[in-house]
Scaffold this motif. Structure first.
Motif, PDB file in Angstrom:
ATOM      1  N   UNK A   1      23.100  33.777 -73.679  1.00 34.83           N
ATOM      2  CA  UNK A   1      23.642  33.465 -75.003  1.00 34.83           C
ATOM      3  C   UNK A   1      22.491  33.196 -75.971  1.00 34.83           C
ATOM      4  N   UNK A   2      22.515  33.855 -77.119  1.00 38.60           N
ATOM      5  CA  UNK A   2      21.452  33.703 -78.107  1.00 38.60           C
ATOM      6  C   UNK A   2      21.621  32.396 -78.876  1.00 38.60           C
ATOM      7  N   UNK A   3      20.492  31.715 -79.078  1.00 36.16           N
ATOM      8  CA  UNK A   3      20.511  30.524 -79.922  1.00 36.16           C
ATOM      9  C   UNK A   3      19.893  30.817 -81.283  1.00 36.16           C
ATOM     10  N   UNK A   4      19.141  31.932 -81.373  1.00 32.68           N
ATOM     11  CA  UNK A   4      18.549  32.341 -82.655  1.00 32.68           C
ATOM     12  C   UNK A   4      18.352  33.851 -82.623  1.00 32.68           C
ATOM     13  N   UNK A   5      18.693  34.493 -83.728  1.00 36.22           N
ATOM     14  CA  UNK A   5      18.563  35.956 -83.804  1.00 36.22           C
ATOM     15  C   UNK A   5      17.971  36.347 -85.159  1.00 36.22           C
ATOM     16  N   UNK A   6      16.989  37.247 -85.119  1.00 35.50           N
ATOM     17  CA  UNK A   6      16.423  37.839 -86.322  1.00 35.50           C
ATOM     18  C   UNK A   6      16.928  39.274 -86.411  1.00 35.50           C
ATOM     19  N   UNK A   7      17.517  39.626 -87.543  1.00 37.14           N
ATOM     20  CA  UNK A   7      18.107  40.956 -87.712  1.00 37.14           C
ATOM     21  C   UNK A   7      17.497  41.631 -88.933  1.00 37.14           C
ATOM     22  N   UNK A   8      16.757  42.716 -88.694  1.00 41.36           N
ATOM     23  CA  UNK A   8      16.164  43.486 -89.790  1.00 41.36           C
ATOM     24  C   UNK A   8      15.214  42.686 -90.646  1.00 41.36           C
ATOM     25  N   UNK A   9      14.534  41.713 -90.074  1.00 42.89           N
ATOM     26  CA  UNK A   9      13.678  40.813 -90.866  1.00 42.89           C
ATOM     27  C   UNK A   9      12.427  41.554 -91.333  1.00 42.89           C
ATOM     28  N   UNK A  10      12.241  41.563 -92.636  1.00 43.45           N
ATOM     29  CA  UNK A  10      11.067  42.183 -93.256  1.00 43.45           C
ATOM     30  C   UNK A  10      10.419  41.165 -94.180  1.00 43.45           C
ATOM     31  N   UNK A  11       9.095  41.098 -94.119  1.00 43.24           N
ATOM     32  CA  UNK A  11       8.367  40.192 -95.002  1.00 43.24           C
ATOM     33  C   UNK A  11       7.203  40.958 -95.624  1.00 43.24           C
ATOM     34  N   UNK A  21      11.284  45.200 -90.383  1.00 42.07           N
ATOM     35  CA  UNK A  21      12.575  45.378 -89.695  1.00 42.07           C
ATOM     36  C   UNK A  21      12.550  44.828 -88.273  1.00 42.07           C
ATOM     37  N   UNK A  22      12.259  43.549 -88.151  1.00 38.72           N
ATOM     38  CA  UNK A  22      12.189  42.896 -86.839  1.00 38.72           C
ATOM     39  C   UNK A  22      13.602  42.556 -86.362  1.00 38.72           C
ATOM     40  N   UNK A  23      13.950  43.034 -85.164  1.00 44.90           N
ATOM     41  CA  UNK A  23      15.231  42.712 -84.529  1.00 44.90           C
ATOM     42  C   UNK A  23      14.932  42.088 -83.173  1.00 44.90           C
ATOM     43  N   UNK A  24      15.275  40.804 -83.009  1.00 46.68           N
ATOM     44  CA  UNK A  24      14.961  40.117 -81.762  1.00 46.68           C
ATOM     45  C   UNK A  24      15.843  38.886 -81.632  1.00 46.68           C
ATOM     46  N   UNK A  25      16.056  38.451 -80.391  1.00 48.93           N
ATOM     47  CA  UNK A  25      16.898  37.272 -80.154  1.00 48.93           C
ATOM     48  C   UNK A  25      16.229  36.368 -79.131  1.00 48.93           C
ATOM     49  N   UNK A  26      16.520  35.071 -79.245  1.00 56.47           N
ATOM     50  CA  UNK A  26      16.030  34.063 -78.302  1.00 56.47           C
ATOM     51  C   UNK A  26      17.242  33.472 -77.595  1.00 56.47           C
ATOM     52  N   UNK A 209       8.930  29.385 -77.888  1.00 57.14           N
ATOM     53  CA  UNK A 209       8.163  30.530 -78.374  1.00 57.14           C
ATOM     54  C   UNK A 209       6.788  29.988 -78.749  1.00 57.14           C
ATOM     55  N   UNK A 210       5.735  30.532 -78.130  1.00 57.96           N
ATOM     56  CA  UNK A 210       4.385  30.017 -78.358  1.00 57.96           C
ATOM     57  C   UNK A 210       3.456  31.162 -78.729  1.00 57.96           C
ATOM     58  N   UNK A 211       2.806  31.036 -79.895  1.00 56.09           N
ATOM     59  CA  UNK A 211       1.777  31.985 -80.305  1.00 56.09           C
ATOM     60  C   UNK A 211       0.432  31.441 -79.827  1.00 56.09           C
ATOM     61  N   UNK A 212      -0.279  32.235 -79.030  1.00 55.17           N
ATOM     62  CA  UNK A 212      -1.536  31.746 -78.470  1.00 55.17           C
ATOM     63  C   UNK A 212      -2.428  32.915 -78.097  1.00 55.17           C
ATOM     64  N   UNK A 213      -3.751  32.664 -78.188  1.00 52.19           N
ATOM     65  CA  UNK A 213      -4.736  33.626 -77.692  1.00 52.19           C
ATOM     66  C   UNK A 213      -5.306  33.162 -76.353  1.00 52.19           C
ATOM     67  N   UNK A 214      -4.796  32.058 -75.811  1.00 51.52           N
ATOM     68  CA  UNK A 214      -5.286  31.533 -74.540  1.00 51.52           C
ATOM     69  C   UNK A 214      -4.544  32.228 -73.399  1.00 51.52           C
ATOM     70  N   UNK A 215      -5.218  33.161 -72.753  1.00 56.79           N
ATOM     71  CA  UNK A 215      -4.571  34.006 -71.754  1.00 56.79           C
ATOM     72  C   UNK A 215      -4.108  33.210 -70.533  1.00 56.79           C
ATOM     73  N   UNK A 216      -4.935  32.263 -70.071  1.00 52.35           N
ATOM     74  CA  UNK A 216      -4.557  31.452 -68.907  1.00 52.35           C
ATOM     75  C   UNK A 216      -3.354  30.578 -69.235  1.00 52.35           C
ATOM     76  N   UNK A 217      -3.297  30.034 -70.443  1.00 57.44           N
ATOM     77  CA  UNK A 217      -2.173  29.210 -70.870  1.00 57.44           C
ATOM     78  C   UNK A 217      -0.888  30.027 -70.889  1.00 57.44           C
ATOM     79  N   UNK A 218      -0.938  31.236 -71.419  1.00 53.63           N
ATOM     80  CA  UNK A 218       0.250  32.088 -71.463  1.00 53.63           C
ATOM     81  C   UNK A 218       0.692  32.465 -70.049  1.00 53.63           C
ATOM     82  N   UNK A 219      -0.259  32.763 -69.175  1.00 53.81           N
ATOM     83  CA  UNK A 219       0.106  33.074 -67.788  1.00 53.81           C
ATOM     84  C   UNK A 219       0.842  31.917 -67.130  1.00 53.81           C
ATOM     85  N   UNK A 220       0.476  30.690 -67.507  1.00 52.88           N
ATOM     86  CA  UNK A 220       1.053  29.509 -66.862  1.00 52.88           C
ATOM     87  C   UNK A 220       2.391  29.093 -67.455  1.00 52.88           C
TER      88      UNK A 220
END
Length: 539
Positions: A1-11, A21-26, A209-220
């Motif tokens: 079940x989606x708690x947040x959805x982006x539909x056709x989002x353009x900035x 045109x971003x289409x994605x759901x969490x 949802x986490x934006x990161x450049x730390x590869x080990x952190x993302x793997x974990x």
């Protein structure tokens, strides 16, 4: 079940399309890593998801009653947080709903209404939501994120910018929203705090949802990856390592498909010309139709990404000379400050001015070509050690000696330090007399191309500032490189470029870093700074 959805989002920003045109759901329980090069729009996407910015087109749908918290790269704390009497109280306010419930329970108890059904229901809800363990969780979170007992009694306004960002993260941990959005949360964390945060996020039931450049952190921490590339979002399953493998495979397949398509197009064009010259009109039209269909398919290879290309020789000319076998040595070294540390704080009443010892190093030595990582908790003295070796700070006792022919190159952690010159090109020309053309060619290796070299230094992003610092470091030859957090604010591509450069460099390297993947790739051994002691550690 989606708690947040982006539909056709353009900035858009003027003529520049940031998100297309971003289409994605969490969904409930998703743990998603958001990756992409600096400037791809990751922060913009998080801010739109959080409701802090609005899309130019498209819309965002959130589940009714969704609780959401976002950590920005640099914390912008509200007045209530900054007005709290101490850090512990400020972080505890993250659970404001529990504090309100506790106040209501206390009011009912004072009025003698503990036998009413409402009191029983409220008490049960308070217990289920962890109200009775709130203080223990606050203390554990502050300790886990690297705050000492002395830190938690300080007012929030007295904290540094990095400490305030960690405090904002602690408050979000205590708030425990349904959806947690984190933008580069590892920037101000030492290795111990990183491991604590990873464990907490793995155990947490809410979505992330986490934006990161730390590869080990993302793997974990993540089980899915969103890649923001060329304004579009592509979804991958698995952790960062799985994503990287899938991305390489997809790119390789796309390149092969594009090559095959171009070969087919070239072949059909050749056949059209052949049948035209032989006046075989029917065959010519047949292959013209095939050519038209192939050209309409427009199979393209993935765009080549701009990559950092570190020069093998210094801009001033030539490579470094060969140093002696022992490059740097410390004997009975005591590091610290001759007076109070320059943090702007007022000295405590009754405090006696004098040397402040940070750490002692009975014996340290780095041989020619060694690559040594300097690790330890925040505030332990890693930067102080590096600055002492660089000659920026005098030792309080003992000494540092260098072998013959040592040429030092020092990259400081403090990116906010003034750089002479109004623009990127000016900053380079101020330090070495080169022509603008030579300067532009050199800066292009660090991804400053075209009008990028005319950007004002004071307006550079964190990643751009780091790239400029690396460019200035490479002006003169050095065979001893002292690097303090060289990967700060750099995206994965730039980090991998630095790793490749350092792995092939003959220089002796002493590097302070919290990037575990970087340390594992580069360093052969460690100097550990902890509990006021610096000790070598092999392995």
């Amino acid at each position: 079940m989606s708690i947040l959805r982006l539909s056709g989002v353009t900035r858009e920003a003027g003529p520049l399309v940031i998100l297309d045109a971003i289409d994605v759901a969490i969904a409930v329980g998703d743990r998603i890593g958001l990756v992409g090069p600096n400037g791809a729009g990751k922060t913009t996407l998080l801010r739109i998801a959080a409701g802090l910015d609005e899309p130019d087109r498209g819309h965002v749908t959130r589940k009714r009653g969704l609780t959401l918290g976002m950590l920005a790269q640099e914390a912008h704390l509200d007045e209530r947080f900054m007005a709290a009497q101490d850090l512990r109280t400020a972080v505890r306010h993250g659970a404001a709903h529990l504090e309100r419930m506790a106040e209501e329970l206390a009011t009912l108890e004072a009025a003698g209404r503990v036998t009413e059904p409402h009191y029983a229901e409220l008490q049960h809800a308070f217990e289920v939501h962890g109200g009775y363990t709130l203080d223990q969780r606050v203390d554990a979170t502050l300790s886990g994120l690297g705050f000492s007992p002395n830190d938690i009694v300080r007012p929030p306004a007295a904290l540094s910018g990095g400490e305030q960002t960690r405090a904002a993260l602690a408050r979000l941990v205590i708030a425990d929203p349904d959806l947690l959005l984190l933008d580069e949360p590892t920037n101000h964390l030492d290795l111990g705090a990183l491991e604590w945060l990873e464990e907490h996020l793995r155990r947490r039931a809410g979505s992330l949802v986490v934006a990161s450049h730390d590869r080990a952190f993302l793997d974990a921490t993540v089980t899915r990856v969103w890649e923001l590339r060329d304004r579009r979002l592509t979804l991958f399953r698995g952790d960062y390592t799985a994503y990287h493998r899938q991305r390489e495979e997809r790119d390789a397949l796309a390149v092969r498909s594009a090559d095959s398509h171009q070969q087919q197009v070239a072949r059909e064009r050749e056949l059209v010309q052949t049948y035209r010259s032989h006046r075989k009109i029917t065959k010519m039209h047949e292959h013209e139709a095939r050519l038209e269909r192939l050209e309409a398919q427009a199979v393209e290879a993935p765009k080549a990404r701009r990559r950092l290309r570190l020069p093998g020789t210094a801009l001033a000319g030539g490579g470094p000379s060969r140093s002696g076998e022992i490059v740097v040595r410390a004997d009975e070294l005591v590091i610290g400050y001759l007076g109070a540390p320059g943090n702007g704080a007022e000295p405590e009443a009754g405090a006696v001015a004098g040397p402040v010892v940070v750490a002692r190093a009975p014996f340290l030595a780095a041989r020619r070509g060694e690559r040594i990582g300097i690790v330890g908790p925040n505030g332990a003295g890693k930067t102080t050690l590096l600055r002492t070796i660089a000659g920026e700070m005098p030792p309080l006792d003992g000494g540092v000696s260098f072998g013959s022919g040592v040429q030092i190159g020092y990259l400081a952690q403090l990116r906010a330090a003034a750089i002479p010159g109004a623009t990127v090109l000016d900053a380079l020309i101020e330090l070495i007399p080169v022509t603008p053309g030579q300067g532009r060619a050199y800066l292009a290796r660090f991804l400053f191309r075209g009008d990028d070299v005319l950007k004002e230094v004071r307006l550079l992003s964190g990643g751009e500032r780091s790239r400029l610092e690396l460019a200035l470091l490479g002006i003169t030859p050095s065979n001893l490189m002292l690097l303090d957090e060289p990967t700060n604010h750099l995206d994965v591509g730039a980090r991998e470029a630095i790793e490749a450069f350092l792995a092939e460099s003959p220089a002796t390297i002493l590097v302070v870093s919290h990037d575990r993947r970087f340390l594992e790739t580069i360093c052969e051994r460690l100097w550990v700074v902890d509990a006021s002691l610096v000790a070598p550690f092999d392995g």
